[in-house]
Write a protein that holds these residues in place. Structure first.
Motif, mmCIF file in Angstrom:
data_model
loop_
_atom_site.group_PDB
_atom_site.id
_atom_site.type_symbol
_atom_site.label_atom_id
_atom_site.label_comp_id
_atom_site.label_asym_id
_atom_site.label_seq_id
_atom_site.Cartn_x
_atom_site.Cartn_y
_atom_site.Cartn_z
ATOM 1 N N ASP A 196 0.815 -1.216 0.000
ATOM 2 C CA ASP A 196 0.000 0.000 0.000
ATOM 3 C C ASP A 196 0.850 1.269 0.000
ATOM 4 O OD1 ASP A 196 0.912 -0.247 2.597
ATOM 5 O OD2 ASP A 196 -0.983 0.336 3.522
ATOM 6 N N LEU A 197 2.152 1.124 -0.106
ATOM 7 C CA LEU A 197 3.035 2.294 -0.202
ATOM 8 C C LEU A 197 3.157 2.681 -1.668
ATOM 9 C CD1 LEU A 197 5.796 1.108 2.305
ATOM 10 C CD2 LEU A 197 3.836 2.590 2.770
ATOM 11 N N ALA A 198 2.007 2.879 -2.285
ATOM 12 C CA ALA A 198 1.936 3.158 -3.721
ATOM 13 C C ALA A 198 0.770 4.097 -4.003
ATOM 14 C CB ALA A 198 1.751 1.851 -4.492
ATOM 15 N N PRO A 199 0.858 4.836 -5.103
ATOM 16 C CA PRO A 199 -0.251 5.724 -5.471
ATOM 17 C C PRO A 199 -1.543 4.930 -5.617
ATOM 18 C CG PRO A 199 1.700 6.194 -6.788
ATOM 19 C CD PRO A 199 1.979 4.927 -6.015
ATOM 20 N N PRO A 200 -2.671 5.506 -5.312
ATOM 21 C CA PRO A 200 -2.894 6.927 -5.069
ATOM 22 C C PRO A 200 -2.825 7.337 -3.595
ATOM 23 C CG PRO A 200 -5.006 5.854 -5.307
ATOM 24 C CD PRO A 200 -3.947 4.787 -5.494
ATOM 25 N N THR A 201 -2.631 6.377 -2.682
ATOM 26 C CA THR A 201 -2.657 6.726 -1.259
ATOM 27 C C THR A 201 -1.307 6.559 -0.577
ATOM 28 O OG1 THR A 201 -3.344 4.488 -0.688
ATOM 29 C CG2 THR A 201 -5.103 6.122 -1.044
ATOM 30 N N GLY A 202 -0.271 6.358 -1.350
ATOM 31 C CA GLY A 202 1.053 6.198 -0.775
ATOM 32 C C GLY A 202 2.135 6.437 -1.803
ATOM 33 N N GLN A 203 3.372 6.337 -1.343
ATOM 34 C CA GLN A 203 4.533 6.532 -2.221
ATOM 35 C C GLN A 203 5.697 5.755 -1.617
ATOM 36 O OE1 GLN A 203 5.739 7.245 -5.405
ATOM 37 N NE2 GLN A 203 4.655 9.170 -5.182
ATOM 38 N N PHE A 204 6.508 5.139 -2.488
ATOM 39 C CA PHE A 204 7.690 4.420 -2.043
ATOM 40 C C PHE A 204 8.903 5.066 -2.694
ATOM 41 C CE2 PHE A 204 10.684 0.796 -1.975
ATOM 42 C CZ PHE A 204 10.660 0.554 -0.617
ATOM 43 N N LEU A 205 9.849 5.475 -1.871
ATOM 44 C CA LEU A 205 11.030 6.198 -2.332
ATOM 45 C C LEU A 205 12.261 5.319 -2.174
ATOM 46 C CD1 LEU A 205 10.041 9.350 -0.343
ATOM 47 C CD2 LEU A 205 9.887 9.117 -2.831
ATOM 48 N N VAL A 206 13.111 5.346 -3.189
ATOM 49 C CA VAL A 206 14.323 4.537 -3.181
ATOM 50 C C VAL A 206 15.519 5.437 -3.435
ATOM 51 C CG1 VAL A 206 15.554 2.653 -4.336
ATOM 52 C CG2 VAL A 206 13.091 2.465 -3.926
ATOM 53 N N ALA A 207 16.553 5.244 -2.640
ATOM 54 C CA ALA A 207 17.816 5.967 -2.818
ATOM 55 C C ALA A 207 18.799 5.033 -3.506
ATOM 56 C CB ALA A 207 18.368 6.410 -1.467
ATOM 57 N N LEU A 210 20.608 1.914 -1.964
ATOM 58 C CA LEU A 210 21.208 2.251 -0.672
ATOM 59 C C LEU A 210 20.195 2.348 0.452
ATOM 60 C CD1 LEU A 210 23.714 5.027 -1.789
ATOM 61 C CD2 LEU A 210 24.242 2.650 -1.186
ATOM 62 N N GLY A 211 18.950 2.680 0.126
ATOM 63 C CA GLY A 211 17.956 2.848 1.173
ATOM 64 C C GLY A 211 16.587 3.109 0.600
ATOM 65 N N CYS A 212 15.606 3.174 1.502
ATOM 66 C CA CYS A 212 14.235 3.381 1.054
ATOM 67 C C CYS A 212 13.400 3.972 2.197
ATOM 68 C CB CYS A 212 13.620 2.067 0.583
ATOM 69 S SG CYS A 212 13.605 0.774 1.858
ATOM 70 N N ALA A 213 12.257 4.477 1.822
ATOM 71 C CA ALA A 213 11.265 4.964 2.785
ATOM 72 C C ALA A 213 9.924 4.991 2.068
ATOM 73 C CB ALA A 213 11.613 6.356 3.294
ATOM 74 N N GLY A 214 8.879 4.706 2.799
ATOM 75 C CA GLY A 214 7.544 4.755 2.228
ATOM 76 C C GLY A 214 6.638 5.624 3.066
ATOM 77 N N LEU A 262 4.987 7.371 8.007
ATOM 78 C CA LEU A 262 6.296 6.958 7.494
ATOM 79 C C LEU A 262 6.465 5.477 7.783
ATOM 80 C CD1 LEU A 262 9.142 7.794 6.389
ATOM 81 C CD2 LEU A 262 9.802 8.082 8.791
ATOM 82 N N LYS A 263 6.819 4.717 6.753
ATOM 83 C CA LYS A 263 7.014 3.276 6.900
ATOM 84 C C LYS A 263 8.279 2.848 6.175
ATOM 85 C CE LYS A 263 4.479 0.685 8.466
ATOM 86 N NZ LYS A 263 4.401 0.194 9.859
ATOM 87 N N ARG A 264 8.875 1.794 6.644
ATOM 88 C CA ARG A 264 9.988 1.113 5.975
ATOM 89 C C ARG A 264 11.190 2.001 5.677
ATOM 90 N NH1 ARG A 264 6.466 -1.778 7.307
ATOM 91 N NH2 ARG A 264 5.695 -3.595 6.215
ATOM 92 N N MET A 265 11.468 2.951 6.566
ATOM 93 C CA MET A 265 12.671 3.751 6.356
ATOM 94 C C MET A 265 13.869 2.893 6.748
ATOM 95 S SD MET A 265 13.422 7.627 7.057
ATOM 96 C CE MET A 265 14.867 7.999 7.994
ATOM 97 N N PHE A 266 14.766 2.706 5.792
ATOM 98 C CA PHE A 266 15.885 1.797 5.984
ATOM 99 C C PHE A 266 17.061 2.270 5.147
ATOM 100 C CE2 PHE A 266 18.072 -2.227 4.655
ATOM 101 C CZ PHE A 266 18.586 -2.578 5.892
ATOM 102 N N GLY A 278 17.998 12.622 4.287
ATOM 103 C CA GLY A 278 17.500 12.858 2.937
ATOM 104 C C GLY A 278 16.228 12.083 2.643
ATOM 105 N N LEU A 279 16.202 10.826 3.065
ATOM 106 C CA LEU A 279 14.996 10.013 2.877
ATOM 107 C C LEU A 279 13.825 10.573 3.674
ATOM 108 C CD1 LEU A 279 16.526 6.435 2.920
ATOM 109 C CD2 LEU A 279 15.111 7.388 1.081
ATOM 110 N N LEU A 280 14.089 11.024 4.888
ATOM 111 C CA LEU A 280 13.028 11.591 5.719
ATOM 112 C C LEU A 280 12.452 12.849 5.066
ATOM 113 C CD1 LEU A 280 11.351 11.395 8.275
ATOM 114 C CD2 LEU A 280 13.172 12.639 9.475
ATOM 115 N N ALA A 281 13.310 13.722 4.571
ATOM 116 C CA ALA A 281 12.837 14.940 3.896
ATOM 117 C C ALA A 281 12.030 14.595 2.652
ATOM 118 C CB ALA A 281 14.020 15.843 3.544
ATOM 119 N N ALA A 282 12.488 13.614 1.879
ATOM 120 C CA ALA A 282 11.759 13.200 0.672
ATOM 121 C C ALA A 282 10.408 12.591 1.044
ATOM 122 C CB ALA A 282 12.599 12.214 -0.132
ATOM 123 N N ALA A 283 10.370 11.833 2.130
ATOM 124 C CA ALA A 283 9.104 11.244 2.584
ATOM 125 C C ALA A 283 8.129 12.325 3.033
ATOM 126 C CB ALA A 283 9.371 10.253 3.713
#
Length: 163
Positions: free
Chosen positions: A52-63, A71-75, A88-92, A105-110
């Motif tokens: 569920d970390l996907a549009p339209p109700t979420g987003q998944f970010l990858v570094a 290198l990392g991710c956050a949703g 905020l989920k799965r910040m790693f 950086g991931l936190l700011a993007a999230a």
């Protein structure tokens, strides 16, 4: 200057499933004080899926590095029972990305992704042994709060106004 970029990506696929496995394994090791067995990791991933970390109700970010190395991710995902709030989920951050400012950086993007989803508040949860996460949230304007809807099994909850 960062040696990585952060972009939205699909939250499914073998590479993402692999990093989610690493995430759950590290959390288990640090929280339980021992390595998790495969059955425990499968149970945890099934109990708290990340699809569920996907549009339209979420987003998944990858570094990634320029080479493509993950290198990392956050949703983030909107909380359906708490209007205007994203979680905020799965910040790693993998070992190769630690100490580079990537977590911040991931936190700011999230947070930006949460704003783009229409949220005015972001919440997150963590556990006592995850001292780096707690310090990052505290120095990034998050305040400890009471547990929120969908909080899982944590012992620290944080919230920040995204306005």
């Amino acid at each position: 200057m960062p040696v990585w970029t952060i972009r939205p990506e699909h939250v499914t696929g073998p590479e993402i499933d692999g990093v989610m496995w690493e995430y759950f394994a590290e959390i288990a090791q640090r929280v339980m004080g021992r390595p998790a067995v495969e059955a425990e990791l499968r149970w945890a991933m099934g109990r708290d899926p990340h699809d569920d970390l996907a549009p339209p109700t979420g987003q998944f970010l990858v570094a990634r590095r320029a080479s493509g190395e993950l290198l990392g991710c956050a949703g983030v995902r909107l909380l359906p029972l708490v209007p205007g709030t994203t979680e905020l989920k799965r910040m790693f951050v993998r070992d190769a990305g630690r100490g580079t400012g990537l977590g911040r950086g991931l936190l700011a993007a999230a947070e930006e992704a949460g704003r783009e989803l229409g949220a005015t508040r972001m919440v997150c949860e963590t556990n006592s042994p995850l001292t780096e996460a707690r310090a990052l949230y505290a120095t990034s304007g998050y305040e400890e709060t009471a547990p929120y809807e969908g909080h899982g099994r944590a012992d620290h909850w944080f919230a920040k106004d995204l306005g």
